[in-house]
Design a protein around this motif. Structure first.
Motif, PDB file in Angstrom:
ATOM      1  N   SER A 171       1.477   7.126 -37.332  1.00 22.22           N
ATOM      2  CA  SER A 171       1.680   8.493 -37.804  1.00 22.22           C
ATOM      3  C   SER A 171       0.392   8.964 -38.461  1.00 22.22           C
ATOM      4  O   SER A 171      -0.560   8.196 -38.633  1.00 22.22           O
ATOM      5  CB  SER A 171       2.857   8.574 -38.781  1.00 22.22           C
ATOM      6  OG  SER A 171       2.607   7.831 -39.947  1.00 22.22           O
ATOM      7  N   THR A 172       0.369  10.224 -38.844  1.00 23.61           N
ATOM      8  CA  THR A 172      -0.860  10.843 -39.330  1.00 23.61           C
ATOM      9  C   THR A 172      -1.457  10.123 -40.524  1.00 23.61           C
ATOM     10  O   THR A 172      -2.678   9.933 -40.623  1.00 23.61           O
ATOM     11  CB  THR A 172      -0.596  12.312 -39.711  1.00 23.61           C
ATOM     12  OG1 THR A 172      -0.051  12.996 -38.584  1.00 23.61           O
ATOM     13  CG2 THR A 172      -1.896  12.997 -40.141  1.00 23.61           C
ATOM     14  N   PRO A 206       4.409   9.782 -46.462  1.00 29.27           N
ATOM     15  CA  PRO A 206       4.999   8.471 -46.149  1.00 29.27           C
ATOM     16  C   PRO A 206       5.724   7.837 -47.334  1.00 29.27           C
ATOM     17  O   PRO A 206       5.299   7.958 -48.492  1.00 29.27           O
ATOM     18  CB  PRO A 206       3.783   7.620 -45.761  1.00 29.27           C
ATOM     19  CG  PRO A 206       2.702   8.584 -45.437  1.00 29.27           C
ATOM     20  CD  PRO A 206       2.948   9.769 -46.302  1.00 29.27           C
ATOM     21  N   ASP A 244       5.683  11.091 -42.012  1.00 27.23           N
ATOM     22  CA  ASP A 244       4.372  11.361 -41.431  1.00 27.23           C
ATOM     23  C   ASP A 244       3.440  11.957 -42.474  1.00 27.23           C
ATOM     24  O   ASP A 244       2.496  11.324 -42.933  1.00 27.23           O
ATOM     25  CB  ASP A 244       4.524  12.313 -40.251  1.00 27.23           C
ATOM     26  CG  ASP A 244       3.249  12.447 -39.439  1.00 27.23           C
ATOM     27  OD1 ASP A 244       2.203  11.927 -39.881  1.00 27.23           O
ATOM     28  OD2 ASP A 244       3.273  13.063 -38.372  1.00 27.23           O
ATOM     29  N   GLU A 245       3.728  13.172 -42.931  1.00 25.54           N
ATOM     30  CA  GLU A 245       2.871  13.832 -43.909  1.00 25.54           C
ATOM     31  C   GLU A 245       3.087  13.309 -45.321  1.00 25.54           C
ATOM     32  O   GLU A 245       2.226  13.460 -46.182  1.00 25.54           O
ATOM     33  CB  GLU A 245       3.116  15.345 -43.874  1.00 25.54           C
ATOM     34  CG  GLU A 245       2.691  16.001 -42.573  1.00 25.54           C
ATOM     35  CD  GLU A 245       1.211  15.827 -42.284  1.00 25.54           C
ATOM     36  OE1 GLU A 245       0.414  15.871 -43.250  1.00 25.54           O
ATOM     37  OE2 GLU A 245       0.855  15.631 -41.112  1.00 25.54           O
TER      38      GLU A 245
END
Length: 371
Positions: A343-344, A177, A174-175
């Motif tokens: 995701s983010t 990748p 997520d943070e």
């Protein structure tokens, strides 16, 4: 062009897919000073980005598509100069062959004004049934077989790392990748997954949520009748039913009703009778549309026969086929622009309306702004 086959680096942006949508995101990122990698499963672009008309159909769009198209137009002109490929400011000629089609053009001209739509009494193409036309001077034309490779080469010269012949297996994290590929892992602070109609290969749930299917096109390249030279792209009454700006005009329903009554087979194959001319003079003629998640490998010759019939009627003479091919793009009944965030720091992007060439450079700005 760089061909490192062992991706072990980290980048500000990793783009999956080297079609026009992926390249547009790479170009926007370069303009923002980001380090960029592009991962492509083939050794060059071979999909919708080179199988199309090369028609940058700016004016006939509406809403968000028009906003993206207007921004993209300026980017096409700038990148053509930088990357060394021809971008022709030739406009589009919309030919009217019935009174209701003339009415659509007059309504469109009244709405958009003379800077965007210029009515004409005649057309350089068509049989005796041509009643008039409208010129859309803002539209552009490129040779897609030249433009996509030239853009990739220019981006590589600007420092973009290309990983050709490299398949993406999954995108993790997520943070921070990580893109796992057939040749190793690539890290990106941000990831854009832009693989056109193949959204379901890596993100089946997103594809299902947006009911993404593959739109199969029948397209032809024909010899120019009588050596005709066409400065503009050509649209017809059938095109008025496909492009939102024209389809929104009050008389567009009359056009549809007449075609449904007179030639329902054209509605059945969702034909958009249009054409552009290649630099070598060959004419690209299309196209019919059929949607499915998975298409049969067998093409129905009746689609080509319909195109040739209608093309011959438009030109007023039989046509000689030089090449024929199947185009494919993503389509969704819910949106023209799929932009999902699994995701983010990951975006799944697909133009699901067949106007990727027209809008990608505007869409990319919006996507990168969303991170």
């Amino acid at each position: 062009m760089k061909t490192d086959h062992s991706p072990k680096h980290s980048f500000d942006l990793v783009v999956v897919g080297a079609g026009i949508v992926g390249l547009a995101h790479a170009a926007e990122a370069v303009q923002r000073g980001m380090s960029v990698a592009v991962i492509e499963r083939n050794d060059r672009a071979v999909g919708a980005s080179i199988r199309n008309f090369g028609h940058i159909c700016t004016t006939a769009q509406s809403g968000r598509a028009l906003t993206y198209a207007l921004a993209a137009r300026e980017r096409w002109l700038a990148l053509g100069r930088k990357a060394g490929f021809d971008v022709r400011e030739c406009g589009t000629l919309v030919v009217a062959r019935a009174a209701d089609e003339v009415a659509v053009l007059e309504e469109f001209a009244a709405e958009r004004g003379s800077e965007q739509v210029r009515m004409r009494a005649s057309s350089p193409i068509g049989g005796a049934d041509v009643l008039g036309a409208a010129h859309l001077p803002m539209d552009l034309r490129v040779d897609p077989r030249e433009a996509a490779p030239a853009l990739a080469a220019w981006l590589a010269a600007e420092g973009v790392q290309f990983f050709w012949d490299t398949s993406v297996i999954e995108i993790l994290g997520d943070e921070d990748p990580v893109v796992r590929t057939s040749r190793g892992a690539v890290r990106g602070a941000h990831v854009v997954h832009a693989v056109g109609h193949d959204v379901d290969r890596l993100f089946p749930n997103i594809a299902a949520e947006w009911s993404v299917e593959r739109c199969r096109l029948q397209m032809l390249e024909v010899a120019p009748p009588g050596g005709i030279v066409l400065d503009s792209a050509i649209l017809t009454g059938l095109s008025m039913l496909r492009y939102d700006g024209l389809a929104a005009m009050p008389s567009a329903q009359a056009v549809r009703s007449r075609i449904e009554a007179d030639t329902p087979e054209l509605i059945d194959v969702a034909m958009n009778l249009m054409l552009t001319q290649r630099p070598d003079g060959a004419v690209v003629l299309g196209d019919t549309h059929h949607n499915a998640r998975t298409h049969t490998p067998f093409d129905d010759e009746s689609n080509a026969e319909l195109l040739l019939r209608e093309g011959a009627r438009l030109f007023g003479t039989p046509l000689t086929v030089l090449r024929r091919w199947r185009g494919v793009y993503a389509t969704s009944p819910h949106t023209d622009f799929l932009t999902a965030a699994p995701s983010t720091r990951v975006r799944v992007v697909s133009v699901t309306s067949g106007i990727g060439m027209t809008t990608a450079f505007g869409l990319s700005t919006s996507v990168l702004d969303s991170f």
